[in-house]
Design an enzyme around this catalytic site. Structure first.
Site, PDB file in Angstrom:
ATOM      1  N   GLY A 195       4.794   9.256 -38.326  1.00 18.05           N
ATOM      2  CA  GLY A 195       4.358   9.756 -39.622  1.00 18.05           C
ATOM      3  C   GLY A 195       3.656   8.650 -40.391  1.00 18.05           C
ATOM      4  O   GLY A 195       3.896   7.461 -40.147  1.00 18.05           O
ATOM      5  N   GLN A 216       0.537   4.326 -47.629  1.00 22.46           N
ATOM      6  CA  GLN A 216       0.629   3.310 -46.566  1.00 22.46           C
ATOM      7  C   GLN A 216      -0.741   2.852 -46.075  1.00 22.46           C
ATOM      8  O   GLN A 216      -0.838   1.845 -45.372  1.00 22.46           O
ATOM      9  CB  GLN A 216       1.416   3.855 -45.370  1.00 22.46           C
ATOM     10  CG  GLN A 216       2.884   4.102 -45.668  1.00 22.46           C
ATOM     11  CD  GLN A 216       3.594   4.588 -44.426  1.00 22.46           C
ATOM     12  OE1 GLN A 216       3.580   5.768 -44.121  1.00 22.46           O
ATOM     13  NE2 GLN A 216       4.205   3.672 -43.691  1.00 22.46           N
ATOM     14  N   CYS A 225      10.043   2.045 -40.397  1.00 27.23           N
ATOM     15  CA  CYS A 225       8.869   2.393 -41.211  1.00 27.23           C
ATOM     16  C   CYS A 225       7.733   1.444 -40.847  1.00 27.23           C
ATOM     17  O   CYS A 225       7.947   0.233 -40.740  1.00 27.23           O
ATOM     18  CB  CYS A 225       9.218   2.254 -42.693  1.00 27.23           C
ATOM     19  SG  CYS A 225       7.825   2.577 -43.788  1.00 27.23           S
ATOM     20  N   LEU A 226       6.539   1.993 -40.669  1.00 27.74           N
ATOM     21  CA  LEU A 226       5.385   1.167 -40.302  1.00 27.74           C
ATOM     22  C   LEU A 226       5.054   0.149 -41.391  1.00 27.74           C
ATOM     23  O   LEU A 226       4.415  -0.863 -41.111  1.00 27.74           O
ATOM     24  CB  LEU A 226       4.166   2.058 -40.031  1.00 27.74           C
ATOM     25  CG  LEU A 226       4.292   3.006 -38.828  1.00 27.74           C
ATOM     26  CD1 LEU A 226       3.066   3.908 -38.732  1.00 27.74           C
ATOM     27  CD2 LEU A 226       4.492   2.232 -37.532  1.00 27.74           C
ATOM     28  N   HIS A 232      11.149  11.324 -44.886  1.00 31.34           N
ATOM     29  CA  HIS A 232      10.681   9.940 -44.966  1.00 31.34           C
ATOM     30  C   HIS A 232       9.257   9.882 -45.542  1.00 31.34           C
ATOM     31  O   HIS A 232       8.982   9.096 -46.461  1.00 31.34           O
ATOM     32  CB  HIS A 232      10.735   9.323 -43.560  1.00 31.34           C
ATOM     33  CG  HIS A 232      10.263   7.904 -43.473  1.00 31.34           C
ATOM     34  ND1 HIS A 232      11.060   6.871 -43.037  1.00 31.34           N
ATOM     35  CD2 HIS A 232       9.062   7.326 -43.749  1.00 31.34           C
ATOM     36  CE1 HIS A 232      10.382   5.737 -43.079  1.00 31.34           C
ATOM     37  NE2 HIS A 232       9.151   5.994 -43.493  1.00 31.34           N
ATOM     38  N   GLU A 233       8.369  10.741 -45.016  1.00 35.93           N
ATOM     39  CA  GLU A 233       6.967  10.695 -45.453  1.00 35.93           C
ATOM     40  C   GLU A 233       6.803  11.224 -46.871  1.00 35.93           C
ATOM     41  O   GLU A 233       6.029  10.677 -47.652  1.00 35.93           O
ATOM     42  CB  GLU A 233       6.070  11.461 -44.473  1.00 35.93           C
ATOM     43  CG  GLU A 233       6.057  10.927 -43.049  1.00 35.93           C
ATOM     44  CD  GLU A 233       5.849   9.419 -42.948  1.00 35.93           C
ATOM     45  OE1 GLU A 233       5.123   8.850 -43.801  1.00 35.93           O
ATOM     46  OE2 GLU A 233       6.422   8.805 -42.033  1.00 35.93           O
ATOM     47  N   HIS A 262       7.700   8.645 -49.392  1.00 37.39           N
ATOM     48  CA  HIS A 262       6.611   7.673 -49.623  1.00 37.39           C
ATOM     49  C   HIS A 262       5.727   8.126 -50.780  1.00 37.39           C
ATOM     50  O   HIS A 262       5.216   7.309 -51.540  1.00 37.39           O
ATOM     51  CB  HIS A 262       5.734   7.540 -48.379  1.00 37.39           C
ATOM     52  CG  HIS A 262       6.169   6.480 -47.401  1.00 37.39           C
ATOM     53  ND1 HIS A 262       6.313   5.157 -47.751  1.00 37.39           N
ATOM     54  CD2 HIS A 262       6.485   6.553 -46.081  1.00 37.39           C
ATOM     55  CE1 HIS A 262       6.701   4.456 -46.684  1.00 37.39           C
ATOM     56  NE2 HIS A 262       6.821   5.282 -45.662  1.00 37.39           N
TER      57      HIS A 262
END
Ligand code: ZN
Length: 222
Positions: free
Chosen positions: A71, A76, A129-130, A171-172, A175
């Site tokens: 995701g 991000q 997380c990226l 999670h997304e 963000h």
């Protein structure tokens, strides 16, 4: 006249797409500490035309696949827009997939998403997380949610999402509200990717909870 907030978003998209074009087609991912990850996003309401939106979604898809991740949210990639993409090939061993309820999640753009709990049950597993490279932590998430979002035409829809896919959507969407997974994590579970691989690759998080000293929720929160 264009509102200044929206002009900022279209400029951020332009900058992201230019960076992708100059490089390998992926958009550079911003990391924890960059203020854009902590700021609220503006809803998508046609700030850019369909062509540019499609370009952005394709660049985000390439970026998340290359990372690799499951995701990616607009903040991000430096864009303060309420939009994210999710996709999970779910290539994990069968026992892991069963315990974590991890199933194939086809590529899906989330436009103006919100979620609410649909079961009163929590599930706790390691996630990463990226934008926080190198680490993972156990995060209790709603096991089942109702996702409310819009399709490409701007039509609102609601969809029930369960298991690992529900974790990704939470999670997304978080963000897009300036929330990082660490805000919701059991901090005693924090581990580097190497240590997760060494110690905590079991299907569930029971052993990690015992050894590292944190609670796993076993009671409904509703
Ligand atoms: Zn993330």
């Amino acid at each position: 006249m264009m509102r200044s907030r929206d002009r900022a978003v279209s400029e951020q998209i332009e900058i992201a797409l230019e960076a992708a074009e100059r490089g390998d087609g992926t958009i550079p991912i911003v990391e924890a500490g960059d203020p854009i990850l902590r700021q609220p996003t503006v809803p998508f309401d046609g700030q850019v035309d369909d062509d540019v939106l499609l370009q952005l979604l394709l660049a985000m898809r390439l970026t998340v696949r290359s990372a690799p991740g499951v995701g990616l949210a607009c903040p991000q990639v430096g864009i303060g827009l309420r939009l994210a993409v999710v996709e999970d090939p779910a290539t994990v061993p069968e026992d892991v997939a069963r315990v974590r309820e991890r199933e194939l999640l086809p590529f899906t753009p989330l436009i103006n998403p919100e979620y609410r709990d649909a079961s009163g049950e929590l599930a706790s597993f390691y996630e990463g997380c990226l934008s926080v490279p190198g680490y993972q932590a156990v995060v209790p998430r709603h096991r089942k949610i109702i996702l409310s979002a819009q399709d490409n035409e701007g039509t609102a829809y609601e969809r029930e999402v369960t298991g690992w896919s529900a974790r990704i959507v939470q999670h997304e969407t978080d963000h897009l509200d300036g929330i990082l997974y660490l805000d919701r994590a059991e901090m005693r579970s924090l581990a580097t990717n190497e240590q997760v691989a060494r110690w905590w690759n079991q299907p569930d998080a029971q052993a990690a909870a015992l050894a590292l000293g944190f609670e796993l929720p076993d009671t409904p929160i509703m």
